[in-house]
Write an enzyme that holds these catalytic residues in place. Structure first.
Site, PDB file in Angstrom:
ATOM      1  N   HIS A  41       0.857  -1.182   0.000  1.00 15.14           N
ATOM      2  CA  HIS A  41       0.000   0.000   0.000  1.00 15.14           C
ATOM      3  C   HIS A  41       0.897   1.237   0.000  1.00 15.14           C
ATOM      4  O   HIS A  41       1.931   1.269   0.688  1.00 15.14           O
ATOM      5  CB  HIS A  41      -0.909   0.019   1.235  1.00 15.14           C
ATOM      6  N   HIS A  62      -2.552  -5.400   8.970  1.00 17.36           N
ATOM      7  CA  HIS A  62      -1.509  -4.413   8.656  1.00 17.36           C
ATOM      8  C   HIS A  62      -1.192  -3.612   9.919  1.00 17.36           C
ATOM      9  O   HIS A  62      -1.243  -2.377   9.918  1.00 17.36           O
ATOM     10  CB  HIS A  62      -1.961  -3.505   7.525  1.00 17.36           C
ATOM     11  N   ASP A 107      -6.946 -12.472  -1.916  1.00 22.62           N
ATOM     12  CA  ASP A 107      -6.120 -11.259  -1.945  1.00 22.62           C
ATOM     13  C   ASP A 107      -5.516 -11.096  -3.346  1.00 22.62           C
ATOM     14  O   ASP A 107      -4.396 -10.621  -3.496  1.00 22.62           O
ATOM     15  CB  ASP A 107      -5.030 -11.304  -0.877  1.00 22.62           C
ATOM     16  N   ASN A 122       0.433 -12.353   7.643  1.00 26.36           N
ATOM     17  CA  ASN A 122       1.005 -11.450   6.656  1.00 26.36           C
ATOM     18  C   ASN A 122       0.694 -10.011   7.046  1.00 26.36           C
ATOM     19  O   ASN A 122      -0.457  -9.674   7.337  1.00 26.36           O
ATOM     20  CB  ASN A 122       0.438 -11.759   5.270  1.00 26.36           C
ATOM     21  N   ARG A 158       6.711 -16.103  24.072  1.00 21.27           N
ATOM     22  CA  ARG A 158       6.551 -15.200  25.222  1.00 21.27           C
ATOM     23  C   ARG A 158       5.534 -14.095  24.925  1.00 21.27           C
ATOM     24  O   ARG A 158       4.797 -13.681  25.814  1.00 21.27           O
ATOM     25  CB  ARG A 158       7.899 -14.586  25.612  1.00 21.27           C
TER      26      ARG A 158
END
Length: 403
Positions: free
Chosen positions: A160, A214, A292, A238, A246
């Site tokens: 983007h 994102h 996507d 992604n 942890r």
């Protein structure tokens, strides 16, 4: 209205598998279903009569057209919540390009789609939303818009344009939701942005779904976003932190929350099939396989654009030109189904559910999309023995080359 009887099928949907399945399509809905094991037809509509058809099993309703599938598999039409284009066309390019991209995916079994948009200036996104609203008015297979941008974390922006990212202020959120009320169905959002958690509630109150993605969010912040009303995760693993021993991260928060649907891109590139298998096992019924896809889906390798960014496709893998940053996919949902069955080891019922009922449920459409059942939309896909698309029906009409 025209009626079609689709018979002698091996049905597969989220409810299970049925041999000798038949369904009656009346207009854009499934009017009745049954199987060879049934002694009588379960529904007799006014003005119709039943006639027995040897070899198709049981008493069947009359119809204008009868299609004998010869025992081939039949599933509901596939539902894609996240796609940016295909067939050389980009969903950011206007109605004509959207229609070209959708036709490519429909030919691969995707009958209902959200139209996904990358980050762009707010005014330009408003224009795109209005165009999608107009397209939706004449094409019921378009479910609405998914805004993957602009409310993304700069360091997790992926493919983007950073200059078009924005904070989810009330003004920005309202400007996008108000462009064509009811058109925006899903928004991807990084909850750590200024006003991010408040924006979740604002978007949900307006009737749209919030997907966390994102984002730099850790486990605690993802939990907080889900508690505010976010119910999806955009392409898990992604442009988002992975699983740590942890700091478990946002993916574990999504897996642990029964309210959350988890998008996965199953193309053999974005997520390893063994990780896909793990997520299916950990969140049964909550995995939505999405493409996507960008404009190169169904097209040759070469140079393309994703929004304003240059993309190079080599061996079917799309990356931002000159980098190793993945830029969407060239996936179609039928290919994702085949990989779910083979590489990810899913049963036909589980794999089909992830491409039909689960995405439908994620956007509040599970009462009409995703099953081969009376009252549901007349969307269906017939498959070859090796799970390639043979025939596609959408809204009661058989499609040719996706149209």
């Amino acid at each position: 209205m025209t009626t079609t009887l689709v018979a002698n099928a091996h049905a597969v949907d989220a409810s299970g598998e049925t041999e000798g399945f038949w369904m009656l399509l009346d207009g854009d809905r499934i009017a009745a279903t049954g199987s060879a094991a049934d002694r009588t037809c379960p529904l007799e509509a006014p003005g119709r009569h039943h006639d027995g058809r040897d070899g198709l099993g049981g008493a069947l309703p009359a119809a204008d057209t009868v299609v004998d599938l010869g025992g081939a598999r039949l599933t509901p039409g596939l539902v894609d919540l996240h796609s940016h284009g295909g067939g050389g066309a980009s969903h950011d390019g206007g109605p004509d390009e959207i229609e070209r991209g959708l036709a490519l995916h429909r030919s691969h079994g995707t009958t209902r789609s959200l139209v996904s948009l990358v980050a762009n200036p707010i005014d330009r996104l408003r224009g795109s939303i209005e165009a999608i609203a107009e397209l939706r008015r004449r094409d019921p297979l378009v479910l609405g818009a998914h805004l993957e941008g602009p409310f993304l974390a700069p360091h997790r922006k992926g493919a983007h344009a950073e200059q078009h990212l924005a904070v989810p202020s009330p003004e920005n959120v309202d400007a996008l939701l108000g462009a064509a009320p009811g058109t925006v169905r899903q928004i991807t959002l990084a909850p750590e942005l200024p006003g991010g958690l408040d924006a979740v509630g604002r978007i949900v109150a307006a009737g749209a779904v919030v997907a966390i993605g994102h984002t730099e969010a850790d486990h605690a912040l993802a939990v907080a976003a889900f508690d505010r009303g976010a119910t999806m995760m955009t392409h898990a693993f992604n442009a988002i932190a992975g699983i740590g021993h942890r700091e478990p991260g946002p993916v574990v928060a999504a897996i642990s929350d029964e309210r959350v649907t988890i998008e996965l891109i199953l193309d053999g590139v974005h997520v390893h099939p063994e990780v896909v298998r793990m997520v299916f096992a950990s969140a049964p019924g909550r995995v939505a396989l999405i493409t996507d896809a960008m404009s190169a889906a169904g097209s040759a390798d070469g140079d393309y654009l994703l929004g304003e960014l240059a993309v190079t496709v080599t061996d079917g893998v799309a990356v931002l030109s000159g980098t190793d940053t993945i830029a969407g996919s060239t996936l179609t949902q039928d290919a994702a189904l085949r990989l779910a069955l083979s590489a990810a080891g899913q049963t036909p019922v589980s794999a089909v559910e992830a491409l039909t009922l689960t995405p439908a449920r994620a956007i509040g459409e599970a009462d009409r999309l995703g099953l081969l059942a009376p009252g549901y939309v007349a969307d269906a896909v017939a498959w070859t023995d090796d799970w390639h698309v043979s025939r596609v029906w959408a809204a009661g009409r058989e499609l040719t080359d996706g149209r």
